[in-house]
Design a protein around this motif. Structure first.
Motif, PDB file in Angstrom:
ATOM      1  N   UNK A   1      95.221  94.090  65.927  1.00  0.00           N
ATOM      2  CA  UNK A   1      95.325  92.693  64.876  1.00  0.00           C
ATOM      3  C   UNK A   1      94.772  92.085  63.834  1.00  0.00           C
ATOM      4  N   UNK A   2      93.513  92.497  63.447  1.00  0.00           N
ATOM      5  CA  UNK A   2      92.935  91.816  62.665  1.00  0.00           C
ATOM      6  C   UNK A   2      93.173  93.289  61.394  1.00  0.00           C
ATOM      7  N   UNK A   3      92.886  94.918  61.844  1.00  0.00           N
ATOM      8  CA  UNK A   3      93.553  95.705  60.758  1.00  0.00           C
ATOM      9  C   UNK A   3      95.046  95.793  60.748  1.00  0.00           C
ATOM     10  N   UNK A   4      95.907  95.469  61.652  1.00  0.00           N
ATOM     11  CA  UNK A   4      97.369  95.269  61.064  1.00  0.00           C
ATOM     12  C   UNK A   4      97.492  94.421  59.805  1.00  0.00           C
ATOM     13  N   UNK A   5      97.542  93.234  60.326  1.00  0.00           N
ATOM     14  CA  UNK A   5      97.401  92.103  59.347  1.00  0.00           C
ATOM     15  C   UNK A   5      96.864  92.674  57.779  1.00  0.00           C
ATOM     16  N   UNK A   6      95.586  93.329  57.928  1.00  0.00           N
ATOM     17  CA  UNK A   6      95.313  92.996  56.777  1.00  0.00           C
ATOM     18  C   UNK A   6      95.644  94.376  56.000  1.00  0.00           C
ATOM     19  N   UNK A   7      96.356  94.999  56.692  1.00  0.00           N
ATOM     20  CA  UNK A   7      97.140  96.394  56.148  1.00  0.00           C
ATOM     21  C   UNK A   7      98.049  96.260  55.941  1.00  0.00           C
ATOM     22  N   UNK A   8      98.415  95.426  56.279  1.00  0.00           N
ATOM     23  CA  UNK A   8      99.996  94.359  55.727  1.00  0.00           C
ATOM     24  C   UNK A   8      99.560  93.798  54.499  1.00  0.00           C
ATOM     25  N   UNK A   9      98.509  92.872  54.436  1.00  0.00           N
ATOM     26  CA  UNK A   9      97.973  92.490  52.952  1.00  0.00           C
ATOM     27  C   UNK A   9      97.401  93.336  52.211  1.00  0.00           C
ATOM     28  N   UNK A  10      96.883  94.538  52.066  1.00  0.00           N
ATOM     29  CA  UNK A  10      97.065  95.640  51.034  1.00  0.00           C
ATOM     30  C   UNK A  10      98.179  96.225  50.488  1.00  0.00           C
ATOM     31  N   UNK A  29      87.470  95.549  59.245  1.00  0.00           N
ATOM     32  CA  UNK A  29      88.355  95.277  60.733  1.00  0.00           C
ATOM     33  C   UNK A  29      88.004  97.102  61.144  1.00  0.00           C
ATOM     34  N   UNK A  30      88.262  98.395  60.615  1.00  0.00           N
ATOM     35  CA  UNK A  30      88.277  99.854  60.533  1.00  0.00           C
ATOM     36  C   UNK A  30      86.959  99.634  61.157  1.00  0.00           C
ATOM     37  N   UNK A  31      85.592  99.679  60.230  1.00  0.00           N
ATOM     38  CA  UNK A  31      84.723  99.721  60.455  1.00  0.00           C
ATOM     39  C   UNK A  31      84.364  99.038  61.719  1.00  0.00           C
ATOM     40  N   UNK A  32      84.684  97.724  62.190  1.00  0.00           N
ATOM     41  CA  UNK A  32      85.050  97.416  63.830  1.00  0.00           C
ATOM     42  C   UNK A  32      84.888  97.973  65.099  1.00  0.00           C
ATOM     43  N   UNK A  33      86.443  98.190  64.452  1.00  0.00           N
ATOM     44  CA  UNK A  33      86.885  99.642  65.569  1.00  0.00           C
ATOM     45  C   UNK A  33      86.460 100.445  65.802  1.00  0.00           C
ATOM     46  N   UNK A  34      85.576 100.759  65.168  1.00  0.00           N
ATOM     47  CA  UNK A  34      85.030 102.100  65.206  1.00  0.00           C
ATOM     48  C   UNK A  34      83.412 101.882  65.938  1.00  0.00           C
ATOM     49  N   UNK A  35      82.737 100.651  65.605  1.00  0.00           N
ATOM     50  CA  UNK A  35      81.734 100.557  66.552  1.00  0.00           C
ATOM     51  C   UNK A  35      82.066 100.240  67.880  1.00  0.00           C
ATOM     52  N   UNK A  36      82.914  99.487  68.196  1.00  0.00           N
ATOM     53  CA  UNK A  36      83.699  99.140  68.929  1.00  0.00           C
ATOM     54  C   UNK A  36      83.815 100.671  70.185  1.00  0.00           C
ATOM     55  N   UNK A  37      83.963 101.416  69.036  1.00  0.00           N
ATOM     56  CA  UNK A  37      83.903 102.708  70.389  1.00  0.00           C
ATOM     57  C   UNK A  37      83.255 103.647  70.272  1.00  0.00           C
TER      58      UNK A  37
END
Length: 545
Positions: A269-278, A293-301
């Motif tokens: 959700x965080x990534x998609x929101x800031x993607x739309x902002x960008x 957000x993208x880095x956090x996504x990778x860190x989680x995986x």
């Protein structure tokens, strides 16, 4: 015309779809809820989309063109809207149909409402006729004795296409062009909706690849009802602003799987929101938060990999890395201009002050050009398809199939300790020779520290704020210094950026050299500070030990 998926993404090679081979899995999607992908497009792109759909080999039957008039109702205080419910009467082929939808929020282009329909004799809604018992009770309770008033209308020309794949997938593409209106005015509508009729969410992903590869679109953040309520003043117009990261707190009682789903859902959700902002505004915080957000996504995986792992997730991490690099162009230029150049070149007066401001203007214009190029590349299918995959990620749940990790039903604390211990060990390896590190090795240590910080934010709630505060405070202080050192390293690129920014002035090199020299001098002091702060951090007992 054979309607094939983009060469960069096909159903056969989709990292998710190859794991959804059996028919029971495909048909497991709950049919009591709509699942739609919504796209905002201009008229030209919508017409091109219709041409692609009309020539598609997966087309079942002829396209249908209908004029749809819909009247939306609510109480005088908009009680239904406040409850997330939309109630409308729609005239379809001479027959009025009452539709009530709950959970109507659109996130990242995905709409997943609960819907109930029933025929009406005229345009007057009758809540007592709502077929879904739960929805009927909810609407009747909200409405009670209040009047149901028409609040706005929509009129659209809908062209629909039924598409069926050989693997049993079934979707409907609806292209709507029209407007929403009331006594307050009129708003145009131009959108495409891809609704799942049969199969799993991966079917939507397949047909999105078939239809939208090469198109310019935005994943919608509103539905027609929301546009109408904005028009009449019952909702504020959407104004996308960057948001900072705020992860949900996980607890010791959760399993690995429960914690992973909770964290990954919030991160997406965080990534998609800031993607739309960008995509929508020039706020430099948008690309910054998107990259976070993208880095956090990778860190989680990576952190959950011992228990949750398969080739699909590995592929998602690679694609996240690609988009991170793409967005990094914008972020790096923002830092170079706003944090490296401006504080030195524009702070002090002098005989070159006018040239320094002219160069600042040229750099800003150059950044605008790079931004346009980057946003254009983000519209290309390798990047745009990743955005759609993220929007469907938690519904597709690719981690549920072909998992090569250990038992996901185990409590989360053991995996958290393992992940933190492993990532911090990398930092200690670099820190052991901190006096001998060259630039690339310092950069590697910085990345290792960033991973530890992300994982501390992910797993910290398991240990309590009181226990984590001291270690995390020192970690942030150290990372701040490493962040500045990384920014200074980017200052060495200033001369090249100045050359790329347009016709040079005689003073450009002198100005760039002054900025670089000032930051390199400060970097020498900062590096001494970094070594001291690392020693303090390494002397602090990790909260997970």
């Amino acid at each position: 015309m054979a309607c094939e998926p983009s060469t960069s993404f096909s159903l056969l090679h989709c990292p998710f779809c190859s794991y959804f081979g059996n028919e029971e899995m495909i048909m497991a999607h709950a049919q009591n809820k709509e699942l739609e992908l919504k796209f905002e497009m201009d008229v030209g792109e919508l017409k091109a989309l219709q041409m692609t759909a009309a020539q598609c080999d997966d087309l079942h039957g002829e396209p249908k063109v209908r004029q749809l008039r819909s009247i939306y109702f609510d109480t005088p205080t908009f009680a239904l809207r406040a409850a997330g419910i939309a109630l409308r009467a729609r005239l379809v082929d001479g027959q009025w149909v009452q539709t009530v939808k709950a959970k109507t929020v659109v996130k990242g282009g995905v709409s997943n409402p609960i819907e109930s329909e029933n025929p009406l004799d005229n345009s007057t809604p009758v809540p007592a006729l709502i077929g879904d018992k739960v929805l009927r009770k909810q609407v009747l309770r909200i409405v009670e004795e209040a009047l149901l008033l028409p609040v706005f209308e929509t009129v659209v020309e809908r062209t629909s296409y039924r598409l069926m794949s050989v693997r049993g997938g079934d979707v409907e593409l609806a292209v709507d062009v029209g407007h929403v209106f009331s006594d307050k005015g009129l708003i145009p509508i131009g959108e495409a909706e891809l609704e799942l009729k049969a199969g799993g969410p991966e079917v939507l992903l397949h047909f999105a690849s078939v239809l939208f590869a090469g198109r310019h679109f935005k994943l919608a953040s509103q539905n027609k009802a929301s546009r109408g309520f904005v028009l009449i003043g019952a909702e504020k117009p959407p104004h996308l602003l960057p948001v900072a990261l705020s992860l949900p707190s996980i607890s010791e009682s959760q399993t690995i799987h429960q914690a992973f789903v909770q964290l990954i859902d919030a991160t997406v959700d965080f990534i998609l929101h800031n993607w739309a902002v960008t995509q929508s505004c020039n706020d430099p915080e948008g690309p910054h938060q998107l990259r976070v957000g993208l880095r956090l996504f990778r860190s989680l995986l990576r952190a959950f990999r011992p228990s949750i792992d398969n080739p699909a997730l590995r592929e998602m991490e690679k694609r996240a890395r690609y988009v991170t690099h793409l967005v990094g162009r914008l972020r790096d230029l923002d830092v170079l201009i706003d944090d490296i150049y401006a504080p030195v070149a524009l702070k002090e007066g002098g005989k070159n002050q006018l040239d320094e401001r002219r160069l600042a203007d040229r750099l800003t214009r150059y950044r605008d050009v790079v931004r346009s190029q980057t946003l254009e590349e983000m519209q290309h299918w390798p990047c745009a398809s990743f955005q759609i995959e993220l929007a469907l990620f938690t519904r597709m749940a690719p981690w549920d199939t072909n998992n090569t990790g250990s038992d996901r039903a185990e409590p989360i604390p053991a995996l958290a300790k393992l992940a933190l211990k492993k990532s911090y060990r990398h930092c200690q390896r670099w820190g052991a020779d901190i006096d001998k590190l060259d630039f690339s090795e310092r950069h590697s240590m910085r990345k290792s520290l960033k991973i530890v910080r992300y994982q501390a934010e992910i797993f910290g709630p398991l240990y309590g704020r009181r226990k984590t505060r001291r270690f995390c405070k020192k970690l942030r202080a150290l990372q701040d210094v490493f962040g500045y050192l990384n920014d200074v390293a980017m200052a060495s690129h200033l001369s090249k950026v100045v050359r790329d920014a347009g016709p040079a002035c005689p003073t450009d090199k002198k100005i760039a050299d002054k900025v670089i020299a000032r930051h390199e001098k400060q970097a020498q002091k900062a590096w001494k500070k970094a070594k001291r702060r690392w020693e303090k951090l390494d002397d602090t007992r990790p909260f997970w030990s």
